[in-house]
Design an enzyme around this catalytic site. Sequence first.
Site, short mmCIF file in Angstrom:
data_model
loop_
_atom_site.label_atom_id
_atom_site.label_comp_id
_atom_site.label_asym_id
_atom_site.label_seq_id
_atom_site.Cartn_x
_atom_site.Cartn_y
_atom_site.Cartn_z
N CYS A 31 69.61 37.22 -53.40
CA CYS A 31 70.19 38.10 -54.43
C CYS A 31 69.51 39.46 -54.43
O CYS A 31 68.35 39.59 -54.82
CB CYS A 31 70.03 37.40 -55.78
SG CYS A 31 70.32 38.43 -57.21
N CYS A 34 68.34 40.83 -57.83
CA CYS A 34 67.16 40.06 -58.27
C CYS A 34 65.89 40.69 -57.71
O CYS A 34 64.87 40.83 -58.40
CB CYS A 34 67.24 38.61 -57.82
SG CYS A 34 68.64 37.69 -58.48
#
Length: 106
Positions: A31, A34
């Site tokens: 991600c 993230c």
Amino acid sequence: MATKNVTDASFQADVLDSETPVLVDFWADWCGPCKMIAPALEEISEELAGQVTIAKMDIMENPEVPGQIGVQSIPLMILYKNGQPIAQKLGAAPKSQLKGWIESVI
């Protein structure tokens, strides 16, 4: 104090039973957003030490808790206080916004 890694096995003790509020960042290695917020969360963890614990949970390595609470998109941050989820924020945001949000809810 750096961020704390939380697992399915430690979630109860580290998050739900914590005496201080705990912000759990649900993330995964693949991600991008993230990874973008990770350094900001590290800094906020140090700046707000004693007021809130910043914890990270890798949803790929720990599918049980995210499955139980219905995590569908990441990064998802959920703030727990006294064992209850009291606020959540989905998606990446600049450090100032993240810190302001955390301070407004703790």
